[in-house]
Design an enzyme around this catalytic site. Structure first.
Site, mmCIF file in Angstrom:
data_model
loop_
_atom_site.group_PDB
_atom_site.id
_atom_site.type_symbol
_atom_site.label_atom_id
_atom_site.label_comp_id
_atom_site.label_asym_id
_atom_site.label_seq_id
_atom_site.Cartn_x
_atom_site.Cartn_y
_atom_site.Cartn_z
ATOM 1 N N GLU A 12 -7.489 -7.204 33.483
ATOM 2 C CA GLU A 12 -6.753 -7.692 33.586
ATOM 3 C C GLU A 12 -5.919 -6.739 34.252
ATOM 4 O OE1 GLU A 12 -7.343 -11.231 33.899
ATOM 5 O OE2 GLU A 12 -8.273 -11.884 32.630
ATOM 6 N N HIS B 163 -1.970 -10.930 27.411
ATOM 7 C CA HIS B 163 -2.114 -12.276 27.765
ATOM 8 C C HIS B 163 -4.041 -11.998 26.452
ATOM 9 C CE1 HIS B 163 -5.804 -13.716 29.070
ATOM 10 N NE2 HIS B 163 -6.795 -13.536 28.861
ATOM 11 N N HIS C 65 -6.071 -15.869 24.330
ATOM 12 C CA HIS C 65 -6.480 -16.483 23.880
ATOM 13 C C HIS C 65 -6.707 -17.912 22.392
ATOM 14 C CE1 HIS C 65 -10.535 -14.158 26.661
ATOM 15 N NE2 HIS C 65 -9.097 -14.228 27.288
ATOM 16 N N HIS D 227 -8.547 -20.727 30.463
ATOM 17 C CA HIS D 227 -8.808 -19.172 29.772
ATOM 18 C C HIS D 227 -7.823 -18.551 28.844
ATOM 19 C CE1 HIS D 227 -8.364 -15.125 31.427
ATOM 20 N NE2 HIS D 227 -9.568 -15.053 30.086
#
Ligand code: 13P
Ligand code: ZN
Length: 269
Positions: A118, A141, A143, A214
């Protein structure tokens, strides 16, 4: 030997990433290699580190990012696990510098660990933050289960519908995530399109955005603060789910209570 040796400020920044990586794993938000972190460490780099040669060939970012020219970042490695990074950040991540063409980077330390897939989103966001003079130096980032679950229903993907619900579950959420939760429709992970859409959502005045089905992408001054913003949002999602599991739709704080909170805490929205 590590480049962190005898560099307490740099070590403290990387150690904070390791601490957060441990929390991500404990929370169940970091299955396998799930999630990634980058921090802008340019201010912690001294002349001796600046003079160090790269340990691998230059690699393309996939975008040209003029505002991060010459900047330095610590990045989680692609395919690396947060739970491993929490014990050994320099074996599960690397320190990179952006080359003068603003389109390539090279790994300087400690090992040749290819940065997260990413990276286009992370570096494009750091470029955007520097361009607007933001003090933010960290991007996360991850989840988070309940926040990702919300994005599986179109209702919650509408602008600020989830923000309104999450803020109304407990006063702290609006106080500590005052810009709310932006929504980015599903796009291929690691794509330049996802990077562009993330910046567009951040530019609409969010610090935290959801990538539909996501995960979440958050920015803040440091990685602990970025984690805190996601943590308060997910806590609200858990309260909502707990109420639904008790068989009722939670009332949520009233508009008047939210307005009072905003004026007393001096919140932007
Ligand atoms: P990396 O292992 O490349 O960081 O990817 C994890 C992830 O969550 C991709 O969205
Ligand atoms: Zn992901």
């Amino acid at each position: 030997m590590s480049v962190l040796d005898n560099r307490p400020a740099l070590k403290a920044a990387v150690d904070q990433v390791a601490e957060v990586a441990g929390y991500l794993w404990q929370k169940g938000w970091a299955e396998r290699n799930g999630g990634n972190i980058t921090i802008n460490i340019t201010d912690q780099v001294d002349d001796a580190l600046r003079a160090m040669p790269a340990i691998d060939e230059p690699r393309a970012i996939g975008k040209t990012l003029p505002h991060i020219k010459g900047c330095w970042f610590y990045c989680k490695g692609t395919g690396k696990r947060m739970r491993d990074l929490s014990h050994d950040p320099m074996a599960n991540g690397s320190i990179i510098r952006i080359l003068p063409d603003c389109a390539h980077y090279e790994i300087v330390a400690d090992a040749v660990v290819a940065p997260t897939s990413e990276l286009p989103s992370h570096l494009a966001v750091h470029d955007y933050l520097l361009a607007k003079g933001s003090p933010y130096r960290a991007s996360l980032h991850t989840h988070p289960i309940e926040l990702v679950a919300l994005t599986h229903n179109k209702k919650w993907m509408e602008k600020d519908v989830a923000t309104r619900m999450l803020w109304s579950m407990i006063p702290e959420t609006k106080a500590f995530c005052p810009r709310g939760l932006g929504m980015v429709p599903y796009m291929l992970p690691s794509s330049v399109e996802l990077a562009d859409a993330t910046i567009k959502a951040l530019d609409e005045d969010y610090d935290v955005v959801m990538w539909e089905k996501h995960g979440v992408f958050a920015v803040d001054t440091d990685i602990m603060s970025a984690f805190d913003q996601v943590d308060v949002l997910n806590k609200s999602a858990l309260i909502y789910i707990a109420a639904r599991n008790m068989g009722f739709e939670p009332d949520g704080m009233t508009d008047a209570q939210m307005k009072e909170l905003s004026s007393v805490f001096g919140l932007p929205k």
